[in-house]
Design a protein around this motif. Structure first.
Motif, PDB file in Angstrom:
ATOM      1  N   UNK A 124       0.834  -1.201   0.000  1.00 19.15           N
ATOM      2  CA  UNK A 124       0.000   0.000   0.000  1.00 19.15           C
ATOM      3  C   UNK A 124       0.874   1.258   0.000  1.00 19.15           C
ATOM      4  N   UNK A 125       0.731   2.085  -1.033  1.00 17.74           N
ATOM      5  CA  UNK A 125       1.578   3.267  -1.178  1.00 17.74           C
ATOM      6  C   UNK A 125       1.308   4.297  -0.090  1.00 17.74           C
ATOM      7  N   UNK A 126       0.055   4.430   0.337  1.00 17.21           N
ATOM      8  CA  UNK A 126      -0.272   5.400   1.384  1.00 17.21           C
ATOM      9  C   UNK A 126       0.425   5.025   2.690  1.00 17.21           C
ATOM     10  N   UNK A 127       0.485   3.745   3.010  1.00 14.55           N
ATOM     11  CA  UNK A 127       1.169   3.325   4.230  1.00 14.55           C
ATOM     12  C   UNK A 127       2.662   3.597   4.135  1.00 14.55           C
ATOM     13  N   UNK A 128       3.228   3.422   2.946  1.00 15.19           N
ATOM     14  CA  UNK A 128       4.637   3.781   2.771  1.00 15.19           C
ATOM     15  C   UNK A 128       4.841   5.266   3.054  1.00 15.19           C
ATOM     16  N   UNK A 129       3.968   6.106   2.549  1.00 13.25           N
ATOM     17  CA  UNK A 129       4.109   7.550   2.764  1.00 13.25           C
ATOM     18  C   UNK A 129       3.955   7.903   4.245  1.00 13.25           C
ATOM     19  N   UNK A 130       2.974   7.292   4.913  1.00  6.79           N
ATOM     20  CA  UNK A 130       2.796   7.556   6.342  1.00  6.79           C
ATOM     21  C   UNK A 130       4.036   7.143   7.133  1.00  6.79           C
ATOM     22  N   UNK A 131       4.581   5.981   6.810  1.00  6.14           N
ATOM     23  CA  UNK A 131       5.778   5.519   7.511  1.00  6.14           C
ATOM     24  C   UNK A 131       6.936   6.484   7.294  1.00  6.14           C
ATOM     25  N   UNK A 132       7.103   6.937   6.074  1.00  3.53           N
ATOM     26  CA  UNK A 132       8.170   7.888   5.748  1.00  3.53           C
ATOM     27  C   UNK A 132       8.040   9.163   6.577  1.00  3.53           C
ATOM     28  N   UNK A 133       6.840   9.712   6.645  1.00  5.59           N
ATOM     29  CA  UNK A 133       6.642  10.966   7.373  1.00  5.59           C
ATOM     30  C   UNK A 133       6.827  10.780   8.884  1.00  5.59           C
ATOM     31  N   UNK A 134       6.323   9.686   9.425  1.00  6.12           N
ATOM     32  CA  UNK A 134       6.485   9.461  10.864  1.00  6.12           C
ATOM     33  C   UNK A 134       7.950   9.245  11.231  1.00  6.12           C
ATOM     34  N   UNK A 135       8.696   8.562  10.382  1.00  9.49           N
ATOM     35  CA  UNK A 135      10.123   8.360  10.650  1.00  9.49           C
ATOM     36  C   UNK A 135      10.885   9.683  10.575  1.00  9.49           C
ATOM     37  N   UNK A 136      10.466  10.566   9.705  1.00  9.51           N
ATOM     38  CA  UNK A 136      11.095  11.892   9.650  1.00  9.51           C
ATOM     39  C   UNK A 136      10.820  12.670  10.941  1.00  9.51           C
ATOM     40  N   UNK A 137       9.573  12.601  11.428  1.00 12.57           N
ATOM     41  CA  UNK A 137       9.259  13.304  12.674  1.00 12.57           C
ATOM     42  C   UNK A 137       9.980  12.673  13.852  1.00 12.57           C
ATOM     43  N   UNK A 138      10.047  11.363  13.887  1.00  6.99           N
ATOM     44  CA  UNK A 138      10.724  10.675  14.980  1.00  6.99           C
ATOM     45  C   UNK A 138      12.196  11.055  15.042  1.00  6.99           C
ATOM     46  N   UNK A 139      12.845  11.083  13.898  1.00  8.57           N
ATOM     47  CA  UNK A 139      14.268  11.434  13.898  1.00  8.57           C
ATOM     48  C   UNK A 139      14.470  12.918  14.187  1.00  8.57           C
ATOM     49  N   UNK A 140      13.452  13.737  13.912  1.00  6.08           N
ATOM     50  CA  UNK A 140      13.538  15.140  14.332  1.00  6.08           C
ATOM     51  C   UNK A 140      13.573  15.238  15.858  1.00  6.08           C
ATOM     52  N   UNK A 141      12.853  14.364  16.534  1.00  6.01           N
ATOM     53  CA  UNK A 141      12.821  14.398  17.998  1.00  6.01           C
ATOM     54  C   UNK A 141      14.087  13.808  18.621  1.00  6.01           C
ATOM     55  N   UNK A 142      14.888  13.142  17.802  1.00  2.09           N
ATOM     56  CA  UNK A 142      16.172  12.637  18.291  1.00  2.09           C
ATOM     57  C   UNK A 142      17.187  13.781  18.327  1.00  2.09           C
ATOM     58  N   UNK A 143      17.892  13.895  19.447  1.00  3.10           N
ATOM     59  CA  UNK A 143      18.915  14.923  19.582  1.00  3.10           C
ATOM     60  C   UNK A 143      20.121  14.518  18.748  1.00  3.10           C
ATOM     61  N   UNK A 144      20.524  15.395  17.819  1.00  2.02           N
ATOM     62  CA  UNK A 144      21.536  15.037  16.827  1.00  2.02           C
ATOM     63  C   UNK A 144      22.934  15.487  17.189  1.00  2.02           C
ATOM     64  N   UNK A 145      23.071  16.434  18.125  1.00  3.59           N
ATOM     65  CA  UNK A 145      24.385  16.970  18.460  1.00  3.59           C
ATOM     66  C   UNK A 145      24.526  17.106  19.972  1.00  3.59           C
ATOM     67  N   UNK A 146      25.753  17.321  20.435  1.00  4.51           N
ATOM     68  CA  UNK A 146      25.988  17.571  21.848  1.00  4.51           C
ATOM     69  C   UNK A 146      26.183  16.298  22.647  1.00  4.51           C
ATOM     70  N   UNK A 147      26.294  16.478  23.962  1.00  3.00           N
ATOM     71  CA  UNK A 147      26.605  15.339  24.822  1.00  3.00           C
ATOM     72  C   UNK A 147      25.475  14.325  24.917  1.00  3.00           C
ATOM     73  N   UNK A 148      24.260  14.723  24.570  1.00  8.66           N
ATOM     74  CA  UNK A 148      23.121  13.807  24.605  1.00  8.66           C
ATOM     75  C   UNK A 148      22.748  13.288  23.226  1.00  8.66           C
TER      76      UNK A 148
END
Length: 684
Positions: A124-148
């Motif tokens: 299902x292409x819509x589920x692929x798109x939803x997964x893509x967007x949620x993974x982008x938001x999830x990785x946005x919430x991951x701290x990318x720099x610094x001691x944490x």
């Protein structure tokens, strides 16, 4: 980080509704759509945000695609069947913020897994798109720099701003200052995301690979830095390197790591991931304990800081071990997984079903989809790894909870809308809210059923709970007492690692207590729940039924406290002899001169052969489980007549015998420490 109390999935009081609603729809329970998975309600929980710049946080193609796909945490049912999307904590209308937030990383990660698995199952292409967007938001919430760097902020507000210090306070605080359950679940989503996108979108998969690698950096500076360190918990040897000291949290990370390693056998970073996966799986397997007749009955315990607690939610330890054993080719990891699936699960299903908490008595009888799905996922994963059909049958019985085979007699999942109710209270009242967590885990179960039609058919054939006879709890304080026996109310029910069920019985020198218990037509194991403390001047508790000695318990046989929060361990202790069939008398007498009174919370009476009987439109389904050391023949009364198939399995879930029978009363063989499943015979 040490937990102070087991975290249960609760719906907070709602201060104000969000403006978006969905209208409920009446459904005909007799019509089950095919397939079962319906993403409509999960889609309804979805939203988008465009966050302002926040230091240390970015994601894939943020400049080109500034909108991120997110998911509301709760959906509360209002009058008329309307559902309102709400956040967590108190709502401030002036700032449009919640004390916790509107969206959280835990749900983003698990919803991403739903869409990933649906996409892979259905293309299902819509589920692929939803997964893509949620993974982008999830990785946005991951701290990318610094001691944490690598850790994850748990909460996000409706405008996309991050809230690292929520109200009420959650640990760790700030939420990205240490590893956490949400980091473990992020690893789960990143691993399955990489596996799904590796061939179809290598660039995005590479980004997910980078973020998974960043997650492993965080884990290696925290829990994995202690690999090989063993701690003591009330005398038991426990691993010191599990994520937040939890086999539960670690198992969800392991599922993601197993998906990654399986999809990237030759990738440059695979060796690192494989090593971390193996080390975590070793730690989870070390939390396996007990057998068919002794606590915790073959389960993998969830928390290194307690030898007295098991909870249904998040109990995917067997699933994690099964997936890990396959990708690292380690059959040894399967032993604990099989024991959890084939020995513990039949006890759980016949005794209480997947309740929130055995602490160590069945104290929290609430049942939620997270607990049910954890059983289903573990059973199908171990079945996949071992090719043992008995575990598939147990999965079908466990999943029947969604279709009405529960204490409320109410379907908890609606295939017409995709909603899963938020839980079933201990008193049988259904919580008709349908938030993200319940929706997610209901759908994960439905995806598993859609992929396995035979399990789905079994799950849907059982729609009502008839009999559940696996344990009887006798409160110790109901005894008739003499001598130095007192009923005492503890200052706090929560000990720091377990839960008193209410008041308790304290037994000093010369104390005697006796109970009259209901009679049974078979022998029962007697398990006093005693606070075992390390004390050489302890009480010897002599247990008897009339003039028949059942065995002794030394209340001072507890081990060193170690990392736990209480000096004793509240544990069921199985007496040497069973209570004979028909016997109703139980007593205990204190021998010796203890310096500290013995403390008894409850008595658990476990039938030698326990049973679960379900009914449905096609006939009856039953599960029988033998806690004894020799085969037994039991008489099983079924609510519906007709032909049935009887399958007998050993303690590993291996099919040993298959027969047919007919009638409402049949004789059934149950192997030692094994189980037997009775199902309606196929229509001719």
């Amino acid at each position: 980080m040490a937990l102070t109390i087991p975290a249960l999935a609760a719906i907070p009081a709602v201060a104000a509704p969000a403006p978006v609603t969905a209208q409920g729809a009446a459904t005909d329970a007799s019509v089950t759509p095919d397939p079962l998975t319906n993403l409509a309600h999960l889609d309804f929980l979805g939203d988008t945000v465009t966050p302002a710049e926040q230091a240390g946080h970015t994601t894939y193609r943020l400049a080109e695609e500034p909108d991120l796909g997110v998911l509301w945490t709760y959906a509360d049912r209002r009058d008329g069947g309307v559902y309102e999307r709400v956040g967590g904590g108190a709502y401030d209308a002036g700032t449009n913020t919640w004390g916790q937030g509107a969206f959280n990383a835990d749900d983003l990660s698990r919803a991403a897994v739903v869409y990933l698995r649906h996409w892979q199952l259905t293309d299902d292409a819509a589920s692929r798109d939803h997964a893509y967007q949620l993974l982008r938001a999830l990785t946005y919430m991951q701290t990318a720099t610094g001691e944490d760097a690598g850790n994850v902020v748990l909460w996000m507000q409706p405008d996309g701003s991050l809230n690292p210090s929520a109200e009420p306070v959650e640990l760790p605080d700030p939420s990205d200052s240490e590893e956490s359950y949400w980091l473990a679940r992020t690893v789960w989503a990143l691993g399955e995301g990489y596996a799904a996108f590796a061939e179809v979108d290598p660039e995005f998969a590479g980004f997910l690979d980078d973020r998974l690698d960043l997650s492993l950096t965080a884990l290696e500076r925290d829990s994995l830095s202690r690999y090989g360190q063993w701690d003591v918990a009330d005398g038991a040897r426990v691993p010191g390197w599990l994520i937040v000291d939890g086999a539960d949290a670690t198992a969800e990370a392991v599922i993601g790591l197993a998906a990654y390693v399986g999809a990237a056998p030759a990738a440059p970073r695979t060796d690192r991931a494989r090593t971390d996966l193996t080390r975590y799986a070793e730690g989870i397997a070390a939390m396996s304990a007990g057998d068919a007749s002794s606590w915790p009955y073959g389960a993998v315990l969830p928390w290194t800081h307690s030898q007295s607690m098991w909870h249904g939610w998040g109990s995917q330890m067997a699933a994690g071990l099964a997936r890990a054993s396959q990708v690292v080719d380690s059959p040894a990891l399967l032993r604990a997984a099989v024991k959890d699936a084939a020995v513990f699960t039949p006890y759980l299903l016949t005794a209480t079903g997947p309740i929130n908490g055995w602490l160590p008595t069945p104290s929290d009888l609430t049942q939620i989809a997270y607990g049910v799905d954890s059983r289903v996922q573990s059973l199908v994963a171990v079945a996949d790894a071992t090719d043992r059909p008995g575990l598939d049958q147990l999965a079908g019985i466990a999943a029947s909870w969604y279709f009405g085979a529960n204490r409320a007699g109410t379907p908890m999942y609606d295939p017409a809308t995709g909603r899963t109710f938020d839980g079933l209270n201990g008193d049988g009242v259904v919580n008709q809210n349908s938030g993200a967590e319940s929706t997610i885990h209901g759908l994960l179960s439905m995806l598993a059923l859609d992929a396995r039609p035979e399990i789905a058919a079994l799950a849907q054939s059982a729609t009502s709970l008839v009999t559940q006879d696996g344990v009887q709890v006798i409160e110790a304080e109901t005894a008739t007492v003499a001598g130095g026996a007192l009923v005492v109310t503890p200052t706090s029910a929560w000990t720091g690692e377990s839960l008193w069920s209410g008041t308790l019985l304290e037994l000093s020198t010369g104390a005697r207590a006796s109970w009259t218990v209901p009679a049974a037509d078979q022998p029962r194991f007697v398990q006093p729940v005693v606070n075992l403390v390390p004390d050489r001047h302890s009480a010897r508790l002599d247990w008897a039924s009339g003039r028949t000695s059942l065995g002794q318990v030394d209340s001072g046989s507890g081990g060193d406290q170690g990392v736990t929060d209480a000096p004793g361990a509240l544990k069921p202790v199985t007496l040497r002899r069973e209570l004979p069939a028909g016997a109703t008398a139980l007593s205990v007498t204190v021998r010796g001169r203890p310096t500290v009174p013995a403390q008894v919370d409850d008595l658990l009476l476990m039938p030698r052969v326990s049973r679960l009987v379900l009914d449905g439109p096609d006939g009856s389904t039953a599960l029988l489980r033998n806690a004894g050391s020799r085969p037994e023949v039991a008489t099983l009364v079924l609510p519906a007549g007709g032909d049935v198939v009887v399958r007998t399995y050993d303690s590993r879930g291996t099919l040993c015998r298959e027969t047919t029978a007919s009638g409402t009363s049949i004789s059934v063989s149950v192997l030692a420490a094994g189980f037997t499943v009775v199902t309606p015979a196929p229509a001719s």
